[in-house]
Design an enzyme around this catalytic site. Sequence first.
Site, PDB file in Angstrom:
ATOM      1  N   ASP A  45      89.168  55.016-141.099  1.00 38.95           N
ATOM      2  CA  ASP A  45      90.038  54.038-141.753  1.00 38.95           C
ATOM      3  C   ASP A  45      89.234  53.402-142.879  1.00 38.95           C
ATOM      4  O   ASP A  45      88.003  53.507-142.909  1.00 38.95           O
ATOM      5  CB  ASP A  45      90.480  52.993-140.729  1.00 38.95           C
ATOM      6  CG  ASP A  45      91.267  51.871-141.363  1.00 38.95           C
ATOM      7  OD1 ASP A  45      92.199  52.149-142.132  1.00 38.95           O
ATOM      8  OD2 ASP A  45      90.930  50.696-141.104  1.00 38.95           O
ATOM      9  N   ASP A 105      89.674  49.948-136.964  1.00 38.07           N
ATOM     10  CA  ASP A 105      89.492  48.601-136.415  1.00 38.07           C
ATOM     11  C   ASP A 105      90.787  47.826-136.239  1.00 38.07           C
ATOM     12  O   ASP A 105      90.774  46.745-135.662  1.00 38.07           O
ATOM     13  CB  ASP A 105      88.567  47.783-137.325  1.00 38.07           C
ATOM     14  CG  ASP A 105      89.262  47.346-138.611  1.00 38.07           C
ATOM     15  OD1 ASP A 105      89.979  48.183-139.209  1.00 38.07           O
ATOM     16  OD2 ASP A 105      89.107  46.181-139.006  1.00 38.07           O
ATOM     17  N   ASP A 149      95.499  51.264-136.397  1.00 37.71           N
ATOM     18  CA  ASP A 149      94.637  52.404-136.079  1.00 37.71           C
ATOM     19  C   ASP A 149      94.705  52.785-134.607  1.00 37.71           C
ATOM     20  O   ASP A 149      94.245  53.872-134.229  1.00 37.71           O
ATOM     21  CB  ASP A 149      93.179  52.089-136.435  1.00 37.71           C
ATOM     22  CG  ASP A 149      92.983  51.779-137.904  1.00 37.71           C
ATOM     23  OD1 ASP A 149      93.594  52.482-138.731  1.00 37.71           O
ATOM     24  OD2 ASP A 149      92.248  50.833-138.227  1.00 37.71           O
TER      25      ASP A 149
END
Length: 757
Positions: free
Chosen positions: A303, A502, A506
């Site tokens: 990410d 995080d 996600d």
Amino acid sequence: MRRYLLLIWVCLGLLLGLACHLAGLPRAAAWAWSAAALPVALHVGIGMARTLLGGRIGVDVVALAAILGAVALGEAAAAAVIGLMVAGGEALEAWAEARATASLTALMARAPRRAARLEGEAVAEIGVEAIRPGDLLLVRPGETVPADGVLEEDAALLDESALTGEALPVAFARGDALRSGGVNQGAAFRLRARSAAGASTYAAIVRLAEQAAAERAPMARLADRWAVGFIAFTALLAGGAWIVTGDPVRALAVLVVATPCPLILAAPVALVAGIGRAARRGIVVKGGGALERLARIRTVLFDKTGTLTPGRPRLAAVDADPALGRDAALRLAATLAQGSTHPVSAALVAAAQARGIALPAPDSVAEVAGGGVTGTVEGKALLLGAEGFLRSAGIEPENGFGVAAQVAAAAGSVAWLAVEGRPAAAFVMADGLRQEAPRAVRRLRALGVARLVLVTGDRAAAASPIARALRLDAVLAEQAPADKIAAVRAESEAAPTAMVGDGVNDAPALAAADVGIAMGAHGTAAAAEAGDVVLLVDRVDRVPEAIAIARRARRVAFRAIALGMGLSGVAMGFAAAGHLPPLAGALVQEGIDVFAILFALTALRPGADEAVPAALPAEAGLAERHAEHAGLRRLAEELRAGAEAIGPTPAARPALEAVERRLRAELLPHQQEEERALYPAAAARLGGVDPMAPLVRMHAEMEGLAERVARLLVLAETDWPGAAPELRRTLFALEALLRLHLAAEEEMLAGMGAEAA
């Protein structure tokens, strides 16, 4: 708990049998030892039946045959020792797996539970399950949008990082569609619900995470991979010994020493050791299965926001009217921004404070949610906000002004400042790269990770520079949670894949990946629960470190198994030849088990591919030199501003002389101190032949350019037109080299600070 109770039962039975034997009560001792061993046999038998129903065969069949055979042939003591080995191994394995959790309760805990519904003039507090399409809801500051709907106010400002990963709050206008899960960062607003809470975006994310976790197949025990071959070999050897000698005890002796405790014990011990090592580095691995999968990772998906970037906006560049100047523009903007809680305002205030700019108190500050801030500073009317905010006030950016800012805005956002109705400055905001991210990517490459991909809900324009700087293999931008799951599954078909993230958005992808790695220090509880690995230290370079630890633990596990089973094979040969009776064989096997366990415990030591440069001593001055980098970056801005200010007349010479004095007072002493203490200490940690040579060469080049600036300024006193062009080129060259040097030095020394150790 059942496995621990079984171990306690076996230990008590062994001790009781030993006491009876020493007391001269052989029958009672046999009964005690048999009573200790038979529950283990029952437990192993039940487990073996379940394994067979699942379409697999496990090595526990050898242990079951050995226990039952020993009891049947009157070798109760041997049966009890075998029971101890089996029960002890399972208890140890249970302890390792107890760290695992598949629960997503934290994700559920983040979901909104209450909502405020407008009923006429009244506000009714209701449970989110009572929300129906068409309800008019009130979302107060700091509250989470409880359901998808349409904005019925002129403006709203939402933090959608939980949904998209975008660090900066997003402004919405009347009629825009809002998704549940966003957090209100501005004033209260009204929302017309379009769906029930159960059909909302946030609820869909929760369901995706649960579904992805449920679809991941459980991992088979490491030992079972050799089960069929080992069982066949043992059966042939034991059966052959029985047929040749006609003595069933000879076959039992083979079964006893063939009890595959190195297979059962060595792997979990090595994996537990790896889990312990990882925990000491701030890496929580949820069980031996997760560690074993982590060791096989060949593709890593990242990410962006909060993972490869800090997730907080910062001031990247300032473009100001030359008549006002950059520092003066920042002073006005930051002064006004003190009256706002917007993250961009906080970044402006932080940037001004870092530059030592004193900020007076603003007057008549008013914040417009989703737009900007207005107010008066030292008698000047100011507006600070997005371009649309200025346009709504009838202020148009002048042609040509802010071109650099608008180009830079492709990878960030711009806050505009207007003074007395005229645009005066543009502040480019960006979410910068984590300092340790380049080193983390290089180390992943060194570990053999073949493919690195950026998967983000952010815009492609914001994601591409990050991927380009890190030399990633691919960029997937504007990805919704379902898209991230699809990307993870597509990569997993080609190679074992890890996902690093995080945020709540996600969590489904973390659950779908072979290994989900959650940035848990500042990430969401949802990501931490969905992940198999949680990084308690807010550093992305812990990702390659976790993989290195897992690989060493897996290698040690394989080697311990090979050594243990090799010794067991030798013992089986002696037993088949009649040189090892069952009880002696059980004790020999116990010794082999202890050896295998001790070898497995070597996973507690770091391997060659886990080497991390030791933290530099305080006297090396790393913290002090890095603290000075903020001032040197401001000096680089002054070099550029000075070069841009050079014109046909010597009007800029006094400012350039001030910059040259700063070069002598700040840059040169900084470099001398680095070469005196910091670089020698860093070179000792890095090893090799003169690893700091490139940085020292940059120092020499910058010193030469600084000296050239001084000489050109002297020449400019008598020949400004002749010196000005070369002075401009030299200042630009020095600015570029200084910025490059600061970035290179910070990257080279990343991980040597005390905070990384």
